[in-house]
Design a protein around this motif. Structure first.
Motif, PDB file in Angstrom:
ATOM      1  N   GLU A  39       0.038  -5.155  -1.542  1.00  0.00           N
ATOM      2  CA  GLU A  39       1.070  -4.125  -1.423  1.00  0.00           C
ATOM      3  C   GLU A  39       1.938  -4.355  -0.194  1.00  0.00           C
ATOM      4  OE1 GLU A  39      -0.493  -0.200  -1.607  1.00  0.00           O
ATOM      5  OE2 GLU A  39      -1.235  -0.469  -3.639  1.00  0.00           O
ATOM      6  N   TRP A  40       2.151  -5.592   0.124  1.00  0.00           N
ATOM      7  CA  TRP A  40       2.889  -5.928   1.324  1.00  0.00           C
ATOM      8  C   TRP A  40       4.388  -5.912   1.079  1.00  0.00           C
ATOM      9  CZ3 TRP A  40      -0.570 -10.531   0.422  1.00  0.00           C
ATOM     10  CH2 TRP A  40      -1.861 -10.283   0.874  1.00  0.00           C
ATOM     11  N   GLY A  41       5.128  -5.517   2.120  1.00  0.00           N
ATOM     12  CA  GLY A  41       6.571  -5.677   2.131  1.00  0.00           C
ATOM     13  C   GLY A  41       6.876  -7.133   2.461  1.00  0.00           C
ATOM     14  N   LEU A  42       8.147  -7.511   2.434  1.00  0.00           N
ATOM     15  CA  LEU A  42       8.503  -8.901   2.713  1.00  0.00           C
ATOM     16  C   LEU A  42       8.065  -9.325   4.108  1.00  0.00           C
ATOM     17  CD1 LEU A  42      12.051  -9.242   1.120  1.00  0.00           C
ATOM     18  CD2 LEU A  42       9.839  -9.907   0.173  1.00  0.00           C
ATOM     19  N   ASP A  43       8.203  -8.446   5.095  1.00  0.00           N
ATOM     20  CA  ASP A  43       7.795  -8.794   6.454  1.00  0.00           C
ATOM     21  C   ASP A  43       6.281  -8.998   6.558  1.00  0.00           C
ATOM     22  OD1 ASP A  43       7.520  -6.080   5.909  1.00  0.00           O
ATOM     23  OD2 ASP A  43       7.757  -5.487   8.011  1.00  0.00           O
ATOM     24  N   GLU A  44       5.522  -8.135   5.889  1.00  0.00           N
ATOM     25  CA  GLU A  44       4.057  -8.269   5.908  1.00  0.00           C
ATOM     26  C   GLU A  44       3.612  -9.499   5.121  1.00  0.00           C
ATOM     27  OE1 GLU A  44       2.558  -3.686   6.021  1.00  0.00           O
ATOM     28  OE2 GLU A  44       3.643  -4.381   4.247  1.00  0.00           O
ATOM     29  N   LEU A  45       4.309  -9.806   4.042  1.00  0.00           N
ATOM     30  CA  LEU A  45       3.970 -10.982   3.242  1.00  0.00           C
ATOM     31  C   LEU A  45       4.141 -12.250   4.057  1.00  0.00           C
ATOM     32  CD1 LEU A  45       3.111 -11.969   0.433  1.00  0.00           C
ATOM     33  CD2 LEU A  45       5.522 -12.109  -0.160  1.00  0.00           C
ATOM     34  N   MET A  46       5.238 -12.328   4.795  1.00  0.00           N
ATOM     35  CA  MET A  46       5.475 -13.494   5.657  1.00  0.00           C
ATOM     36  C   MET A  46       4.356 -13.628   6.679  1.00  0.00           C
ATOM     37  SD  MET A  46       7.222 -16.088   6.462  1.00  0.00           S
ATOM     38  CE  MET A  46       8.960 -16.201   6.199  1.00  0.00           C
ATOM     39  N   GLU A  47       3.932 -12.496   7.202  1.00  0.00           N
ATOM     40  CA  GLU A  47       2.859 -12.487   8.199  1.00  0.00           C
ATOM     41  C   GLU A  47       1.516 -12.902   7.593  1.00  0.00           C
ATOM     42  OE1 GLU A  47       1.260  -8.865  10.604  1.00  0.00           O
ATOM     43  OE2 GLU A  47       3.406  -9.105  11.037  1.00  0.00           O
ATOM     44  N   GLU A  48       1.227 -12.414   6.376  1.00  0.00           N
ATOM     45  CA  GLU A  48      -0.065 -12.655   5.737  1.00  0.00           C
ATOM     46  C   GLU A  48      -0.202 -14.056   5.152  1.00  0.00           C
ATOM     47  OE1 GLU A  48      -2.824 -10.738   5.588  1.00  0.00           O
ATOM     48  OE2 GLU A  48      -1.856  -9.185   6.792  1.00  0.00           O
ATOM     49  N   GLY A  50       2.523 -16.536   5.145  1.00  0.00           N
ATOM     50  CA  GLY A  50       3.336 -17.546   5.798  1.00  0.00           C
ATOM     51  C   GLY A  50       4.651 -17.890   5.117  1.00  0.00           C
ATOM     52  N   PHE A  51       4.918 -17.335   3.948  1.00  0.00           N
ATOM     53  CA  PHE A  51       6.190 -17.592   3.271  1.00  0.00           C
ATOM     54  C   PHE A  51       6.469 -16.482   2.279  1.00  0.00           C
ATOM     55  CE2 PHE A  51       3.128 -19.207   0.316  1.00  0.00           C
ATOM     56  CZ  PHE A  51       3.688 -19.039  -0.941  1.00  0.00           C
ATOM     57  N   ILE A  52       7.713 -16.433   1.820  1.00  0.00           N
ATOM     58  CA  ILE A  52       8.111 -15.460   0.806  1.00  0.00           C
ATOM     59  C   ILE A  52       8.579 -16.241  -0.410  1.00  0.00           C
ATOM     60  CG2 ILE A  52       9.696 -13.588   0.230  1.00  0.00           C
ATOM     61  CD1 ILE A  52       9.882 -13.045   3.271  1.00  0.00           C
ATOM     62  N   PRO A  53       7.936 -16.070  -1.563  1.00  0.00           N
ATOM     63  CA  PRO A  53       8.374 -16.770  -2.765  1.00  0.00           C
ATOM     64  C   PRO A  53       9.838 -16.449  -3.083  1.00  0.00           C
ATOM     65  CG  PRO A  53       6.245 -15.741  -3.124  1.00  0.00           C
ATOM     66  CD  PRO A  53       6.756 -15.241  -1.812  1.00  0.00           C
ATOM     67  N   LYS A  58      14.445 -12.782  -4.054  1.00  0.00           N
ATOM     68  CA  LYS A  58      15.659 -12.499  -4.820  1.00  0.00           C
ATOM     69  C   LYS A  58      15.608 -11.102  -5.447  1.00  0.00           C
ATOM     70  CE  LYS A  58      16.595 -14.459  -8.851  1.00  0.00           C
ATOM     71  NZ  LYS A  58      16.894 -15.475  -9.862  1.00  0.00           N
ATOM     72  N   LEU A  59      14.426 -10.677  -5.890  1.00  0.00           N
ATOM     73  CA  LEU A  59      14.283  -9.392  -6.574  1.00  0.00           C
ATOM     74  C   LEU A  59      13.789  -8.263  -5.666  1.00  0.00           C
ATOM     75  CD1 LEU A  59      12.702 -10.651  -9.906  1.00  0.00           C
ATOM     76  CD2 LEU A  59      15.047  -9.873  -9.529  1.00  0.00           C
ATOM     77  N   ALA A  60      13.676  -8.525  -4.373  1.00  0.00           N
ATOM     78  CA  ALA A  60      13.101  -7.538  -3.447  1.00  0.00           C
ATOM     79  C   ALA A  60      13.890  -6.234  -3.409  1.00  0.00           C
ATOM     80  CB  ALA A  60      13.002  -8.134  -2.049  1.00  0.00           C
ATOM     81  N   ASP A  61      15.173  -6.273  -3.613  1.00  0.00           N
ATOM     82  CA  ASP A  61      15.989  -5.060  -3.550  1.00  0.00           C
ATOM     83  C   ASP A  61      16.219  -4.430  -4.911  1.00  0.00           C
ATOM     84  OD1 ASP A  61      16.271  -5.190  -0.786  1.00  0.00           O
ATOM     85  OD2 ASP A  61      17.933  -6.609  -0.955  1.00  0.00           O
ATOM     86  N   PHE A  62      15.584  -4.950  -5.957  1.00  0.00           N
ATOM     87  CA  PHE A  62      15.780  -4.440  -7.310  1.00  0.00           C
ATOM     88  C   PHE A  62      15.298  -3.000  -7.437  1.00  0.00           C
ATOM     89  CE2 PHE A  62      14.208  -3.861 -11.702  1.00  0.00           C
ATOM     90  CZ  PHE A  62      15.406  -4.000 -12.379  1.00  0.00           C
ATOM     91  N   TRP A  63      14.128  -2.697  -6.894  1.00  0.00           N
ATOM     92  CA  TRP A  63      13.542  -1.358  -6.984  1.00  0.00           C
ATOM     93  C   TRP A  63      13.391  -0.845  -5.557  1.00  0.00           C
ATOM     94  CZ3 TRP A  63      11.593   0.914 -11.623  1.00  0.00           C
ATOM     95  CH2 TRP A  63      11.002   2.152 -11.446  1.00  0.00           C
ATOM     96  N   THR A  64      14.302   0.009  -5.142  1.00  0.00           N
ATOM     97  CA  THR A  64      14.285   0.447  -3.743  1.00  0.00           C
ATOM     98  C   THR A  64      13.749   1.861  -3.557  1.00  0.00           C
ATOM     99  OG1 THR A  64      16.566   1.200  -3.930  1.00  0.00           O
ATOM    100  CG2 THR A  64      16.209  -1.037  -3.103  1.00  0.00           C
ATOM    101  N   ARG A  65      13.623   2.619  -4.626  1.00  0.00           N
ATOM    102  CA  ARG A  65      13.176   4.007  -4.488  1.00  0.00           C
ATOM    103  C   ARG A  65      12.015   4.272  -5.444  1.00  0.00           C
ATOM    104  NH1 ARG A  65      15.403   9.144  -2.707  1.00  0.00           N
ATOM    105  NH2 ARG A  65      14.675  10.712  -4.174  1.00  0.00           N
ATOM    106  N   SER A  66      10.919   4.721  -4.890  1.00  0.00           N
ATOM    107  CA  SER A  66       9.731   5.010  -5.678  1.00  0.00           C
ATOM    108  C   SER A  66       9.645   6.507  -5.953  1.00  0.00           C
ATOM    109  CB  SER A  66       8.497   4.560  -4.900  1.00  0.00           C
ATOM    110  OG  SER A  66       7.335   5.000  -5.533  1.00  0.00           O
TER     111      SER A  66
END
Length: 111
Positions: A39-48, A50-53, A58-66
């Motif tokens: 359940e990581w955000g992009l910043d946490e994924l990079m930390e965990e 080491g890279f962001i697929p 590309k699709l990170a901003d597709f769903w911005t409101r839960s």
């Protein structure tokens, strides 16, 4: 339809019981520290890892409101009991969506 639904609940009684217990226990996530696995955000994924697929980036901003951000009911997350209610509601909504999608797919395949 209602007869089919009733027979589904009767046929899988133990499964429904286990699902109900898991839903009721879902607020245990409130006592966990950090974020849940995956359940990581992009910043946490990079930390965990080491890279962001590329596709995820590309699709990170597709769903911005839960509808239930952080498993909470907006405005009703001040106390532990209110937060637990949000977790349980999130679990019920998620389980209902999965059951509805699987039922629809089963009906499509069956027909």
């Amino acid at each position: 339809m209602i007869g089919g639904l009733a027979s589904m609940f009767k046929s899988f009684r133990k499964l429904w019981l286990v699902l109900g217990v898991l839903i009721v226990l879902s607020p245990l996530g409130l006592i966990a520290t950090g974020t849940a696995f995956g359940e990581w955000g992009l910043d946490e994924l990079m930390e965990e890892v080491g890279f962001i697929p590329a596709g995820l980036e590309k699709l990170a901003d597709f769903w911005t409101r839960s509808p239930l951000p952080d498993y909470a009911i907006p405005g009703l997350d001040a106390t532990l009991v209110q937060s637990a209610g949000g977790y349980i509601l999130s679990a019920v909504v998620g389980a209902a969506l999965v059951i509805a999608i699987l039922s629809l797919l089963a009906k499509i395949v069956k027909d």
